[in-house]
Design a protein around this motif. Structure first.
Motif, short mmCIF file in Angstrom:
data_model
loop_
_atom_site.label_atom_id
_atom_site.label_comp_id
_atom_site.label_asym_id
_atom_site.label_seq_id
_atom_site.Cartn_x
_atom_site.Cartn_y
_atom_site.Cartn_z
N LEU A 1 43.54 32.63 23.32
CA LEU A 1 43.64 33.73 22.39
C LEU A 1 44.29 34.94 23.05
N LEU A 2 43.85 35.25 24.25
CA LEU A 2 44.42 36.38 24.97
C LEU A 2 45.90 36.13 25.28
N ALA A 3 46.23 34.93 25.69
CA ALA A 3 47.63 34.59 26.01
C ALA A 3 48.51 34.70 24.77
N ILE A 4 47.99 34.31 23.63
CA ILE A 4 48.77 34.39 22.39
C ILE A 4 49.08 35.85 22.07
N PHE A 5 48.09 36.73 22.18
CA PHE A 5 48.32 38.14 21.91
C PHE A 5 49.29 38.75 22.92
N MET A 6 49.20 38.34 24.17
CA MET A 6 50.10 38.85 25.19
C MET A 6 51.54 38.41 24.92
N VAL A 7 51.73 37.16 24.56
CA VAL A 7 53.09 36.66 24.26
C VAL A 7 53.65 37.35 23.02
N MET A 8 52.83 37.49 21.98
CA MET A 8 53.29 38.15 20.76
C MET A 8 53.70 39.60 21.06
N GLY A 9 52.88 40.31 21.81
CA GLY A 9 53.19 41.69 22.15
C GLY A 9 54.45 41.79 23.00
N ALA A 10 54.60 40.88 23.96
CA ALA A 10 55.78 40.89 24.82
C ALA A 10 57.05 40.63 24.03
N LEU A 11 57.02 39.65 23.16
CA LEU A 11 58.21 39.35 22.36
C LEU A 11 58.56 40.49 21.42
N MET A 12 57.54 41.10 20.83
CA MET A 12 57.79 42.22 19.93
C MET A 12 58.39 43.40 20.70
N LEU A 13 57.79 43.76 21.84
CA LEU A 13 58.32 44.87 22.63
C LEU A 13 59.74 44.58 23.12
N GLY A 14 59.95 43.39 23.62
CA GLY A 14 61.28 43.03 24.11
C GLY A 14 62.35 43.13 23.03
N ASN A 15 62.02 42.64 21.85
CA ASN A 15 63.00 42.70 20.74
C ASN A 15 63.22 44.12 20.26
N LEU A 16 62.17 44.92 20.18
CA LEU A 16 62.33 46.29 19.73
C LEU A 16 63.14 47.14 20.70
#
Length: 112
Positions: free
Chosen positions: A1-16
């Motif tokens: 669960l923690l890894a999923i949130f970390m990956v989602m946040g990283a991808l969102m930040l990277g794209n933004l």
């Protein structure tokens, strides 16, 4: 669960942040710093890993908030509040409960 949130946040930040990195009108030093920390999916995930577990999130959040946009403050505050404080505390509580249960069982066995 923690890894999923970390990956989602990283991808969102990277794209933004890709638009800022590609903008040649911005300061080159700031663009390079953003690229080094958020430029690829892997770099962004590593940065969020450090933010989550090292506790030095202002070091990584402040340059983005000041240099790119203050709207990123909302994103970082949500991530820190929900992930770092909430999820990590729940995981810690589960480990602590298991440890106390094991210690209680050991004490009961010594009495018998």
């Amino acid at each position: 669960l923690l890894a999923i949130f970390m990956v989602m946040g990283a991808l969102m930040l990277g794209n933004l942040l890709q638009e800022f990195i590609a903008d040649t009108t911005q300061d080159m030093d700031q663009r390079e710093w953003i690229w080094q920390h958020y430029g690829t999916a892997l770099r962004s995930m590593y940065t969020l890993y450090e933010i989550t577990f090292a506790g030095n999130w202002p070091t990584y959040a402040r340059p983005v908030i000041d240099g790119v946009s203050s709207y990123f403050a909302v994103l970082f505050l949500l991530y820190i509040t929900l992930i770092v404080f909430a999820v990590i505390r729940v995981i810690t509580a589960i480990f602590l409960k298991d440890t106390l249960d094991a210690a209680s069982n050991d004490a009961e066995q010594q009495v018998v």
